[in-house]
Design a protein around this motif. Structure first.
Motif: not given
Length: 120
Positions: A6-9, A29-35, A79-86, A88-93
Motif C-alpha cells: 500500500q505504501n509503495s502504491i 494517494q487514493l484521492t489522486d487515483q480516483s481523480r 495507463l501509467d497509473l494502472k501499470r504502477h498499481i499493477e 506493486n500488486t504483482n510484487r505483493y503476490e
C-alpha cells in the motif's frame, strides 16, 4: 507485506504523459487515483464527442495549480497509473507466494519489500 505494498502504491509514480517527453512524478494517494480515473473517463467521453468538459489536472507533483490536458495525454497518465498499481500488486503476490514457500519463522521475518526472490 500488505502495508508495504500500500505504501509503495500511494507514494508516487512516474509518467511522461503530459508532454510525451519529460518524465514527471505524480502523487498517488487514493484521492489522486480516483481523480485520475475520473478524468480518464472524461477523456474517453471527449474522444467520442459526448462531452466538452475540460480535463484539468496537475502537470506534475510539484504543480500547485491544475493545467488543461489533452484527452490522449490523460489516457496515457491513466495507463501509467494502472501499470504502477499493477507492478506493486504483482510484487505483493509474488512475495506472498515466496513467504508461503519458506520453512521457518526466521526466514519469514527476514523478508522485506525489497527482498530478491530466488529463482528456482
Amino acid at each position: 507485506m500488505n502495508l508495504a505494498c500500500q505504501n509503495s502504491i500511494v507514494n508516487t509514480f512516474k509518467s511522461n504523459a503530459f508532454d510525451g517527453e519529460t518524465i514527471e512524478d505524480y502523487d498517488c494517494q487514493l484521492t489522486d487515483q480516483s481523480r485520475i480515473n475520473g478524468l480518464v473517463t472524461i477523456a474517453q467521453l471527449r474522444l467520442v464527442n459526448l462531452t466538452t468538459e475540460p480535463i484539468n489536472y496537475y502537470k506534475n507533483k510539484e504543480a500547485i495549480k491544475c493545467t488543461e490536458w489533452q484527452s490522449q495525454n490523460m489516457l496515457a497518465l491513466g495507463l501509467d497509473l494502472k501499470r504502477h498499481i499493477e507492478k506493486n500488486t504483482n510484487r505483493y503476490e509474488d512475495l506472498k507466494i515466496y513467504i508461503n514457500s519458506l520453512n521457518s519463522i526466521e526466514e519469514v521475518q527476514k523478508v522485506i519489500w525489497d527482498t530478491v526472490i530466488p529463482t528456482t
